[in-house]
Design a protein around this motif. Structure first.
Motif: not given
Length: 134
Positions: A48-67, A77-82
């Motif tokens: 479940p935590d993997w699923q949540i963190s993967s979904e949230r990281f997937g929502w982050v736009e690649s352009v934002d990460l590149a910036r 992802v090794i941690g999150l705020d649930r």
């Protein structure tokens, strides 16, 4: 084989030394600061935590990460705020940790650096409470 070895096999590589050290001694750390947690070693690849963190990281736009100087494929992802937006990312090679809360908030050389930062914050807060007589 150990759970750590199974997870590394699933990831297709060994964890950086700093993460290996942490996960060889501990598993997860729930609520190390409010609702923030360090994922269990198993949650790096499933659950479940993997699923949540993967979904949230997937929502982050690649352009934002590149910036921010981040290439998605270089990070786990090794941690999150649930209950919030915070994600804690570790670089696949170096073990550098990035705290993201909608954008990069802070960078640490390792997971222990991140945890030390939070421990220091707790010490400061306790000192403030003591100074006020609480």
């Amino acid at each position: 084989p150990s759970i750590l070895a199974d997870v590394e096999a699933a990831l297709g590589q060994r964890l950086p030394a700093t993460l290996r050290t942490y996960y060889s001694r501990f598993d997860q750390w729930d609520e190390f600061w409010l609702d923030k947690c360090v994922l269990s070693v198993r949650a790096l690849v499933e659950g479940p935590d993997w699923q949540i963190s993967s979904e949230r990281f997937g929502w982050v736009e690649s352009v934002d990460l590149a910036r921010e100087g981040l290439e998605r494929s270089d990070w786990w992802v090794i941690g999150l705020d649930r209950h919030g937006v915070d994600l804690y990312l570790a670089h696949r090679e170096t073990g550098e940790v990035v705290w993201r809360a909608g954008e990069v908030v802070e960078r640490f050389t390792s997971l222990s650096g991140l945890l030390h930062r939070y421990a220091s914050s707790l010490e400061e807060y306790a000192g403030e409470l003591a100074a006020r007589g609480h």
